[in-house]
Design a protein around this motif. Structure first.
Motif, PDB file in Angstrom:
ATOM      1  N   PRO A  41      23.904  49.647  48.755  1.00  0.00           N
ATOM      2  CA  PRO A  41      23.125  48.735  47.914  1.00  0.00           C
ATOM      3  C   PRO A  41      22.331  49.490  46.861  1.00  0.00           C
ATOM      4  O   PRO A  41      21.639  50.465  47.172  1.00  0.00           O
ATOM      5  N   GLY A  42      22.470  49.053  45.624  1.00  0.00           N
ATOM      6  CA  GLY A  42      21.718  49.660  44.539  1.00  0.00           C
ATOM      7  C   GLY A  42      22.236  50.999  44.069  1.00  0.00           C
ATOM      8  O   GLY A  42      21.607  51.647  43.221  1.00  0.00           O
ATOM      9  N   LYS A  43      23.370  51.427  44.587  1.00  0.00           N
ATOM     10  CA  LYS A  43      23.923  52.727  44.200  1.00  0.00           C
ATOM     11  C   LYS A  43      25.319  52.562  43.629  1.00  0.00           C
ATOM     12  O   LYS A  43      25.974  51.541  43.836  1.00  0.00           O
ATOM     13  N   GLU A  44      25.771  53.597  42.939  1.00  0.00           N
ATOM     14  CA  GLU A  44      27.121  53.571  42.399  1.00  0.00           C
ATOM     15  C   GLU A  44      28.130  53.867  43.509  1.00  0.00           C
ATOM     16  O   GLU A  44      27.808  54.496  44.514  1.00  0.00           O
ATOM     17  N   ARG A  45      29.336  53.416  43.280  1.00  0.00           N
ATOM     18  CA  ARG A  45      30.402  53.701  44.234  1.00  0.00           C
ATOM     19  C   ARG A  45      30.696  55.194  44.223  1.00  0.00           C
ATOM     20  O   ARG A  45      30.745  55.812  43.143  1.00  0.00           O
ATOM     21  N   GLU A  46      30.908  55.782  45.411  1.00  0.00           N
ATOM     22  CA  GLU A  46      31.146  57.214  45.498  1.00  0.00           C
ATOM     23  C   GLU A  46      32.376  57.519  46.346  1.00  0.00           C
ATOM     24  O   GLU A  46      32.740  56.768  47.254  1.00  0.00           O
ATOM     25  N   PHE A  47      32.983  58.628  46.038  1.00  0.00           N
ATOM     26  CA  PHE A  47      34.172  59.100  46.761  1.00  0.00           C
ATOM     27  C   PHE A  47      33.776  59.560  48.159  1.00  0.00           C
ATOM     28  O   PHE A  47      32.744  60.202  48.351  1.00  0.00           O
ATOM     29  N   VAL A  48      34.632  59.251  49.136  1.00  0.00           N
ATOM     30  CA  VAL A  48      34.403  59.672  50.522  1.00  0.00           C
ATOM     31  C   VAL A  48      35.481  60.651  50.987  1.00  0.00           C
ATOM     32  O   VAL A  48      35.175  61.747  51.444  1.00  0.00           O
ATOM     33  N   ALA A  49      36.744  60.236  50.882  1.00  0.00           N
ATOM     34  CA  ALA A  49      37.834  61.075  51.387  1.00  0.00           C
ATOM     35  C   ALA A  49      39.151  60.617  50.777  1.00  0.00           C
ATOM     36  O   ALA A  49      39.270  59.481  50.319  1.00  0.00           O
ATOM     37  N   GLU A  50      40.131  61.519  50.798  1.00  0.00           N
ATOM     38  CA  GLU A  50      41.457  61.198  50.298  1.00  0.00           C
ATOM     39  C   GLU A  50      42.511  61.966  51.079  1.00  0.00           C
ATOM     40  O   GLU A  50      42.248  63.068  51.569  1.00  0.00           O
ATOM     41  N   ILE A  51      43.691  61.355  51.174  1.00  0.00           N
ATOM     42  CA  ILE A  51      44.836  62.010  51.805  1.00  0.00           C
ATOM     43  C   ILE A  51      46.064  61.757  50.953  1.00  0.00           C
ATOM     44  O   ILE A  51      46.228  60.656  50.399  1.00  0.00           O
ATOM     45  N   SER A  52      46.906  62.772  50.823  1.00  0.00           N
ATOM     46  CA  SER A  52      48.140  62.582  50.078  1.00  0.00           C
ATOM     47  C   SER A  52      49.069  61.673  50.865  1.00  0.00           C
ATOM     48  O   SER A  52      49.038  61.664  52.098  1.00  0.00           O
ATOM     49  N   TRP A  53      49.902  60.924  50.145  1.00  0.00           N
ATOM     50  CA  TRP A  53      50.723  59.909  50.813  1.00  0.00           C
ATOM     51  C   TRP A  53      51.915  60.530  51.527  1.00  0.00           C
ATOM     52  O   TRP A  53      52.374  60.019  52.537  1.00  0.00           O
ATOM     53  N   ARG A  54      52.403  61.668  51.013  1.00  0.00           N
ATOM     54  CA  ARG A  54      53.579  62.293  51.611  1.00  0.00           C
ATOM     55  C   ARG A  54      53.307  63.665  52.189  1.00  0.00           C
ATOM     56  O   ARG A  54      53.970  64.095  53.100  1.00  0.00           O
ATOM     57  N   GLY A  55      52.348  64.358  51.677  1.00  0.00           N
ATOM     58  CA  GLY A  55      52.029  65.686  52.186  1.00  0.00           C
ATOM     59  C   GLY A  55      50.944  65.651  53.230  1.00  0.00           C
ATOM     60  O   GLY A  55      50.757  64.648  53.922  1.00  0.00           O
ATOM     61  N   SER A  56      50.207  66.743  53.330  1.00  0.00           N
ATOM     62  CA  SER A  56      49.177  66.838  54.357  1.00  0.00           C
ATOM     63  C   SER A  56      47.809  67.180  53.779  1.00  0.00           C
ATOM     64  O   SER A  56      46.885  67.492  54.506  1.00  0.00           O
ATOM     65  N   SER A  57      47.681  67.086  52.477  1.00  0.00           N
ATOM     66  CA  SER A  57      46.416  67.466  51.852  1.00  0.00           C
ATOM     67  C   SER A  57      45.346  66.417  52.092  1.00  0.00           C
ATOM     68  O   SER A  57      45.593  65.215  51.958  1.00  0.00           O
ATOM     69  N   THR A  58      44.177  66.894  52.450  1.00  0.00           N
ATOM     70  CA  THR A  58      43.023  66.008  52.623  1.00  0.00           C
ATOM     71  C   THR A  58      41.829  66.584  51.868  1.00  0.00           C
ATOM     72  O   THR A  58      41.719  67.802  51.692  1.00  0.00           O
TER      73      THR A  58
END
Length: 123
Positions: A41-58
């Motif tokens: 609430p009251g803050k901008e949206r921020e990145f949390v985590a990501e994973i590649s769809w075919r590889g193993s990068s996180t």
């Protein structure tokens, strides 16, 4: 088009755990990576985590490293976010997102978004 549907949010006490899931459907072959963002609430949206769809990068935001784990189940076209040691500051609406191109964590590179799921951590 890709459709994303999140589930698994809720209310938990500080120190507890929650698991979010994001089910993808449609043209999933076009996805390069899937991630989670959050907006308090009251803050901008921020990145949390990501994973590649075919590889193993996180990739993880510093604020969640060591506590959150992102994983993928390609057979089910699902991405999960296991959240442990939750803190009150983790309270936010969590959004699943998918991108076809672009850079990790750059919000405008994500083409598809879910509707969001509320996570509330009580102290």
């Amino acid at each position: 088009q890709v459709q994303l549907v999140e589930s698994g949010g809720g209310l938990v006490q500080a120190g507890g755990s929650l698991r979010l899931s994001c089910a993808a459907s449609g043209r999933t072959f076009s996805i390069y990576a899937m991630g989670w963002f959050r907006q308090a609430p009251g803050k901008e949206r921020e990145f949390v985590a990501e994973i590649s769809w075919r590889g193993s990068s996180t990739f993880y935001a510093d604020s969640v490293k060591g506590r959150f784990t992102i994983s993928r189940d390609n057979a089910k076209n699902t991405v999960n976010l296991q959240m442990n040691s939750l803190k009150p500051e983790d309270t936010a609406v969590y959004y699943c997102a998918a991108r076809r191109f672009g850079a990790t964590g750059r919000e405008y590179d994500y083409d598809y978004w879910g509707q969001g799921t509320q996570v509330t951590v009580s102290s």
